[in-house]
Design a protein around this motif. Structure first.
Motif, mmCIF file in Angstrom:
data_model
loop_
_atom_site.group_PDB
_atom_site.id
_atom_site.type_symbol
_atom_site.label_atom_id
_atom_site.label_comp_id
_atom_site.label_asym_id
_atom_site.label_seq_id
_atom_site.Cartn_x
_atom_site.Cartn_y
_atom_site.Cartn_z
ATOM 1 N N ARG A 58 31.974 60.934 37.508
ATOM 2 C CA ARG A 58 31.784 59.957 37.407
ATOM 3 C C ARG A 58 31.244 60.030 35.795
ATOM 4 N NH1 ARG A 58 28.272 55.268 39.020
ATOM 5 N NH2 ARG A 58 27.439 55.439 36.348
ATOM 6 N N GLU A 59 31.998 59.160 35.883
ATOM 7 C CA GLU A 59 32.269 57.993 34.428
ATOM 8 C C GLU A 59 30.863 57.596 34.652
ATOM 9 O OE1 GLU A 59 35.185 55.230 33.560
ATOM 10 O OE2 GLU A 59 35.192 54.042 35.398
ATOM 11 N N ALA A 60 30.688 57.151 33.500
ATOM 12 C CA ALA A 60 28.603 56.913 32.950
ATOM 13 C C ALA A 60 28.656 55.076 33.134
ATOM 14 C CB ALA A 60 28.726 56.992 32.012
ATOM 15 N N ALA A 61 30.034 54.732 33.075
ATOM 16 C CA ALA A 61 30.005 52.911 32.881
ATOM 17 C C ALA A 61 31.008 52.417 32.770
ATOM 18 C CB ALA A 61 28.599 52.396 32.004
ATOM 19 N N ALA A 62 31.822 51.724 33.307
ATOM 20 C CA ALA A 62 32.881 50.984 33.720
ATOM 21 C C ALA A 62 32.961 49.405 33.134
ATOM 22 C CB ALA A 62 33.997 51.340 34.716
ATOM 23 N N LEU A 63 34.189 48.235 32.505
ATOM 24 C CA LEU A 63 34.108 47.046 33.113
ATOM 25 C C LEU A 63 35.613 47.109 33.194
ATOM 26 C CD1 LEU A 63 33.258 43.922 33.313
ATOM 27 C CD2 LEU A 63 32.820 44.060 30.684
ATOM 28 N N THR A 64 36.020 46.522 34.344
ATOM 29 C CA THR A 64 37.384 46.360 34.765
ATOM 30 C C THR A 64 37.764 44.688 35.221
ATOM 31 O OG1 THR A 64 37.313 47.396 36.531
ATOM 32 C CG2 THR A 64 37.914 49.162 34.719
ATOM 33 N N GLY A 65 38.751 44.672 35.273
ATOM 34 C CA GLY A 65 39.259 43.492 36.012
ATOM 35 C C GLY A 65 40.027 42.687 35.268
ATOM 36 N N THR A 66 40.555 41.298 35.899
ATOM 37 C CA THR A 66 40.948 39.868 35.337
ATOM 38 C C THR A 66 40.444 38.941 36.066
ATOM 39 O OG1 THR A 66 42.689 39.184 34.249
ATOM 40 C CG2 THR A 66 43.479 40.513 36.215
ATOM 41 N N ALA A 67 40.153 37.873 35.364
ATOM 42 C CA ALA A 67 40.164 37.109 36.284
ATOM 43 C C ALA A 67 40.300 35.117 35.571
ATOM 44 C CB ALA A 67 38.619 36.699 36.660
ATOM 45 N N LYS A 68 40.293 34.123 35.617
ATOM 46 C CA LYS A 68 40.332 32.998 35.487
ATOM 47 C C LYS A 68 39.331 32.346 34.610
ATOM 48 C CE LYS A 68 45.486 31.978 35.746
ATOM 49 N NZ LYS A 68 46.258 32.418 34.557
ATOM 50 N N MET A 69 38.828 31.082 34.338
ATOM 51 C CA MET A 69 37.087 30.814 34.048
ATOM 52 C C MET A 69 37.554 29.483 34.721
ATOM 53 S SD MET A 69 35.786 32.688 32.845
ATOM 54 C CE MET A 69 36.381 34.032 33.311
ATOM 55 N N TYR A 70 36.692 28.583 35.866
ATOM 56 C CA TYR A 70 37.041 27.705 35.972
ATOM 57 C C TYR A 70 36.714 26.603 35.007
ATOM 58 C CZ TYR A 70 34.889 23.974 38.391
ATOM 59 O OH TYR A 70 34.635 22.095 38.894
ATOM 60 N N ARG A 71 37.587 25.323 34.906
ATOM 61 C CA ARG A 71 37.545 24.205 34.265
ATOM 62 C C ARG A 71 37.649 23.365 34.764
ATOM 63 N NH1 ARG A 71 35.776 27.423 30.499
ATOM 64 N NH2 ARG A 71 36.550 27.521 28.893
ATOM 65 N N LYS A 72 37.505 22.216 34.436
ATOM 66 C CA LYS A 72 37.571 20.832 35.179
ATOM 67 C C LYS A 72 38.266 20.016 34.503
ATOM 68 C CE LYS A 72 32.284 19.682 36.791
ATOM 69 N NZ LYS A 72 31.579 19.065 36.998
ATOM 70 N N THR A 73 39.079 20.934 33.453
ATOM 71 C CA THR A 73 40.313 20.204 33.102
ATOM 72 C C THR A 73 40.960 21.062 33.057
ATOM 73 O OG1 THR A 73 39.923 21.499 30.843
ATOM 74 C CG2 THR A 73 38.690 19.829 30.679
ATOM 75 N N THR A 74 42.771 20.694 32.376
ATOM 76 C CA THR A 74 43.783 21.948 32.332
ATOM 77 C C THR A 74 43.919 23.074 32.029
ATOM 78 O OG1 THR A 74 44.866 20.411 30.740
ATOM 79 C CG2 THR A 74 45.624 19.527 32.890
#
Length: 209
Positions: A58-74
Motif C-alpha cells: 500500500r502507498e504510504a499516504a494519499a489525498l484524493t477527490g474533488t468537491a465544492k465548498m458550502y456557500r450562502k452566496t452564489t
C-alpha cells in the motif's frame, strides 16, 4: 476563501488594473475548458508505479477527490486533489507527488480565479491530510510559482477543507510558506458535490534497540 477576503482581493486587482485581475473578461469556465481543466472530477494519479515485487504494498499516504465548498452566496468554489506518497518514500513526506487545483467563481459558470500545480509535500494522520504544492498555472500572475497549503478532514460525511491563505487575504501572501503547512479545515463541503478520501500515513515510529 471568505467573502470578505475575496472582496479585498477583487478591489486590489481593480485598483491596480493589472493583468492578474481576479475577474476575467472571458470567464474562468472558458479558460478551464481551453486549458484542459475539468473541475468536476479528480485528476488521474501521478504516483510512480510500484515495482513488481511491491505490487501488493500500500502507498504510504494519499489525498484524493474533488468537491465544492458550502456557500450562502452564489460563489462557486472547488478544490481537487490527487496527492500520493509512495511506500518507498514513507519516511520523507516531501517526496510526495501529484496535483492540485482550485477554482473560485462569483457564480457557477461565471468569472473568477483559478490555479493548479504540483504537490511537494503530504502528511496524513488518521483521516486528516495536510499538503502543499507549487502553483504552475493560473490566471493570477501574482501567485504563479508560489507555494500554497491545504488541509482536508475526511469525515465520511460532510468533509472539511482549510487553506494556507485563509488568514492573509489571498494565495499571494504565502509564497514563502514551508512545506506541509496549512490552516485548520474550517470550511465544509457542499452536500452532493463530491468528497475527499484520505489514506492514513504509516508513521515510521522508531523501534527499541
Amino acid at each position: 476563501m471568505s467573502r470578505t477576503t475575496i472582496d479585498r482581493v477583487l478591489d486590489r486587482r481593480r485598483a491596480l488594473a493589472v493583468g492578474a485581475a481576479l475577474l476575467m473578461t472571458a470567464g474562468v469556465a472558458g479558460v478551464a475548458v481551453a486549458s484542459g481543466e475539468d473541475v468536476s472530477r479528480p485528476a488521474s494519479s501521478t504516483a510512480a508505479p510500484h515495482t513488481a515485487d511491491k505490487a501488493t504494498e500500500r502507498e504510504a499516504a494519499a489525498l484524493t477527490g474533488t468537491a465544492k465548498m458550502y456557500r450562502k452566496t452564489t460563489e462557486d468554489v472547488t478544490f481537487t486533489f490527487d496527492a500520493h506518497l509512495a511506500a518507498q518514500d514513507n519516511g520523507d513526506p516531501s517526496k510526495a507527488t501529484g496535483t492540485f487545483r482550485f477554482v473560485h467563481l462569483d457564480k457557477p459558470g461565471g468569472e473568477g480565479g483559478w490555479a493548479k500545480g504540483r504537490i511537494d509535500c503530504l502528511m496524513t494522520g488518521g483521516k486528516v491530510a495536510t499538503a502543499t504544492g507549487i502553483i504552475t498555472a493560473t490566471n493570477l500572475k501574482d501567485i504563479k510559482g508560489g507555494r500554497v497549503g491545504f488541509t482536508v478532514h475526511d469525515t465520511g460525511g460532510t468533509d472539511r477543507v482549510g487553506y494556507s491563505w485563509a488568514a492573509v487575504g489571498g494565495p499571494d501572501g504565502t509564497k514563502n510558506l514551508p512545506k506541509c503547512t496549512s490552516s485548520a479545515p474550517h470550511e465544509k463541503v457542499k452536500s452532493g458535490t463530491g468528497d475527499f478520501h484520505v489514506t492514513p500515513w504509516k508513521v515510521p515510529y522508531p523501534k527499541a534497540s
